[in-house]
Write a protein that holds these residues in place. Structure first.
Motif, PDB file in Angstrom:
ATOM      1  N   UNK A  17      -9.944  54.803  55.155  1.00  0.00           N
ATOM      2  CA  UNK A  17     -10.371  54.876  56.434  1.00  0.00           C
ATOM      3  C   UNK A  17     -10.759  53.614  56.950  1.00  0.00           C
ATOM      4  N   UNK A  18     -10.218  53.400  58.307  1.00  0.00           N
ATOM      5  CA  UNK A  18     -10.431  52.126  59.257  1.00  0.00           C
ATOM      6  C   UNK A  18     -11.925  51.949  59.405  1.00  0.00           C
ATOM      7  N   UNK A  19     -12.917  51.044  59.270  1.00  0.00           N
ATOM      8  CA  UNK A  19     -14.182  50.977  60.077  1.00  0.00           C
ATOM      9  C   UNK A  19     -14.273  51.093  61.512  1.00  0.00           C
ATOM     10  N   UNK A  20     -12.944  50.818  62.328  1.00  0.00           N
ATOM     11  CA  UNK A  20     -13.114  50.920  63.703  1.00  0.00           C
ATOM     12  C   UNK A  20     -11.971  51.730  64.010  1.00  0.00           C
ATOM     13  N   UNK A  21     -11.400  51.578  65.530  1.00  0.00           N
ATOM     14  CA  UNK A  21     -10.467  52.406  65.813  1.00  0.00           C
ATOM     15  C   UNK A  21      -8.951  51.527  65.939  1.00  0.00           C
ATOM     16  N   UNK A  22      -9.113  50.534  64.800  1.00  0.00           N
ATOM     17  CA  UNK A  22      -7.899  49.792  64.834  1.00  0.00           C
ATOM     18  C   UNK A  22      -7.407  49.896  63.330  1.00  0.00           C
ATOM     19  N   UNK A  23      -5.926  49.683  62.962  1.00  0.00           N
ATOM     20  CA  UNK A  23      -5.528  49.769  61.839  1.00  0.00           C
ATOM     21  C   UNK A  23      -5.558  48.221  61.247  1.00  0.00           C
ATOM     22  N   UNK A  24      -5.662  48.219  59.934  1.00  0.00           N
ATOM     23  CA  UNK A  24      -5.795  46.708  59.220  1.00  0.00           C
ATOM     24  C   UNK A  24      -4.961  46.731  57.855  1.00  0.00           C
ATOM     25  N   UNK A  25      -4.365  45.566  57.652  1.00  0.00           N
ATOM     26  CA  UNK A  25      -3.942  45.349  56.348  1.00  0.00           C
ATOM     27  C   UNK A  25      -5.147  44.915  55.526  1.00  0.00           C
ATOM     28  N   UNK A  26      -5.485  45.347  54.425  1.00  0.00           N
ATOM     29  CA  UNK A  26      -6.540  44.964  53.739  1.00  0.00           C
ATOM     30  C   UNK A  26      -6.251  44.243  52.476  1.00  0.00           C
ATOM     31  N   UNK A  27      -4.939  44.036  52.117  1.00  0.00           N
ATOM     32  CA  UNK A  27      -4.540  43.157  51.044  1.00  0.00           C
ATOM     33  C   UNK A  27      -3.589  43.764  50.040  1.00  0.00           C
ATOM     34  N   UNK A  28      -3.363  43.110  48.756  1.00  0.00           N
ATOM     35  CA  UNK A  28      -2.637  43.417  48.053  1.00  0.00           C
ATOM     36  C   UNK A  28      -3.276  43.240  46.475  1.00  0.00           C
ATOM     37  N   UNK A  29      -2.642  43.713  45.771  1.00  0.00           N
ATOM     38  CA  UNK A  29      -2.926  43.505  44.253  1.00  0.00           C
ATOM     39  C   UNK A  29      -1.880  43.138  43.218  1.00  0.00           C
ATOM     40  N   UNK A  30      -1.950  42.193  42.190  1.00  0.00           N
ATOM     41  CA  UNK A  30      -1.119  41.735  41.260  1.00  0.00           C
ATOM     42  C   UNK A  30      -1.898  41.944  39.992  1.00  0.00           C
ATOM     43  N   UNK A  31      -0.979  42.193  38.950  1.00  0.00           N
ATOM     44  CA  UNK A  31      -1.495  42.210  37.691  1.00  0.00           C
ATOM     45  C   UNK A  31      -1.033  40.840  37.080  1.00  0.00           C
ATOM     46  N   UNK A  32      -1.946  40.105  36.198  1.00  0.00           N
ATOM     47  CA  UNK A  32      -1.918  38.912  35.774  1.00  0.00           C
ATOM     48  C   UNK A  32      -1.528  38.970  34.165  1.00  0.00           C
ATOM     49  N   UNK A  33      -0.888  38.055  33.717  1.00  0.00           N
ATOM     50  CA  UNK A  33      -0.504  38.064  32.431  1.00  0.00           C
ATOM     51  C   UNK A  33      -1.503  37.936  31.269  1.00  0.00           C
ATOM     52  N   UNK A  34      -2.393  37.175  31.424  1.00  0.00           N
ATOM     53  CA  UNK A  34      -3.506  37.065  30.447  1.00  0.00           C
ATOM     54  C   UNK A  34      -5.076  37.034  31.057  1.00  0.00           C
TER      55      UNK A  34
END
Length: 355
Positions: A66-83
């Motif tokens: 849920x957005x904290x305001x009246x706008x949409x937002x890209x909140x980032x991404x996630x990668x799995x690391x090897x070690x």
């Protein structure tokens, strides 16, 4: 908390896979209706956040908040690391968080860092992936094709169920930045992570790259043509935003069934169905109700360290091999541009294209 300075002298963080993207929506319930029709399954839900998964082993592949305001937002991404060591390496970078315990599906540990444009990247390790037995209940039956020469399907019929596409995983995403910081942004990703260039598009007048596709470099092991891309349109860009997130489906048949399912439900098609040149994937782009672009794709290319880096002029024939003409809404990422035709320079050599 933007990260500055020379990353080239620091150890690279070795990536294993792209896991998820996260967006904040003005209306979470409306977004949930769309992503259910898109083919996601709920992995977990809290008051203001929903974790979605596909039929594969990844515990989640998309996060709607849920957005904290009246706008949409890209909140980032996630990668799995090897070690585990890669988390320790990441935690020592300027502006990075310390190692924390995740409460998302699959749990594990994570470190948050930000790219030079302020986009958050969560690096995870030690996740619990979905059990094989659980996956078997959902993995779609393979489609066996009879070609003119080879006809392995004898006495069996092709039958499909109507409904959403069968989503497997998050395949890639990309960000849009101003042309003045394009090279700097690409270099930061290459210096920070075990990523390598696969292909680039360049402007035929200036000769400058306007889009670069990056794959996770695992040496001789084959990986997706791109897990991430950086794009720079000719018009100035304030800040940064995501262009789209792309999700792999099991095959073209259910991809098309999903296309018509979304159409029947009244959702807004952005561009598709067609086949890209770079990456080769069959694409189908949609707007979610917040106005973000998400893609179904199938039949994408795989590359490794032996794959030659390619560089092409940004032009209509480097966008798609077949399919409808590229739409203005796809180029601008604005849902309000649906139904408008792009001007000649948009579909030509300006680099405002994404795969």
């Amino acid at each position: 908390m933007a990260i500055n300075g020379d990353n080239s002298k620091l150890p690279k963080i070795k990536l294993d896979r792209l896991l998820y993207t996260q967006y904040q929506h003005q209306n979470l319930e409306s977004a949930h209706k769309f992503f259910t029709d898109f083919g996601f399954h709920v992995a977990a839900r809290e008051d203001n956040i929903i974790y979605y998964r596909g039929f594969g082993e990844n515990p989640f592949i998309y996060v709607a908040e849920q957005s904290p305001d009246k706008s949409k937002h890209f909140a980032g991404s996630g990668f799995v690391v090897r070690e585990r060591e890669d988390l320790e390496t990441a935690s020592k970078r300027p502006g990075a968080s310390k190692i924390e315990q995740s409460t998302a599906p699959g749990r594990g540990s994570y470190v948050d860092i930000k790219d030079p444009r302020g986009n958050n990247i969560r690096l995870l390790h030690g996740l619990t992936f979905r059990e094989k037995e659980e996956q078997k209940k959902e993995i779609p039956k393979p489609v066996i094709f009879n070609t003119w020469e080879d006809k392995p399907r004898k006495g069996e019929f092709q039958r499909f169920d109507d409904g959403p596409s069968k989503v497997h995983k998050l395949g890639h995403y990309g960000v849009v930045v101003d042309h003045s910081v394009f090279d700097e942004t690409v270099s930061w990703y290459l210096d920070t992570f075990s990523l390598a260039k696969t292909d680039s598009l360049y402007d035929h007048e200036s000769g400058r790259d306007t889009m670069t596709f990056l794959h996770i470099d695992k040496g001789e092991e084959f990986t997706d043509h791109h897990s991430f891309f950086v794009q720079s349109p000719p018009a100035p860009v304030k800040g940064t935003h995501a262009h789209h997130s792309s999700f792999e489906v099991d095959n073209m048949d259910t991809q098309l069934l999903g296309h018509y399912h979304l159409q029947k439900k009244g959702w807004t098609n952005c561009w598709g169905v067609g086949r890209h040149l770079l990456g080769s994937q069959i694409f189908d782009y949609w707007f979610d109700p917040s106005g973000n672009i998400v893609e179904h794709y199938s039949d994408g290319d795989l590359v490794n360290s032996g794959t030659e880096y390619g560089r092409e002029i940004a032009a209509p024939d480097t966008i798609a091999v077949w399919g409808p003409n590229v739409t203005l809404a796809f180029l601008t990422t604005r849902i309000e541009d649906i139904g408008k035709e792009p001007k000649p320079h948009h579909a030509g050599g300006d680099g405002a294209v994404a795969a």
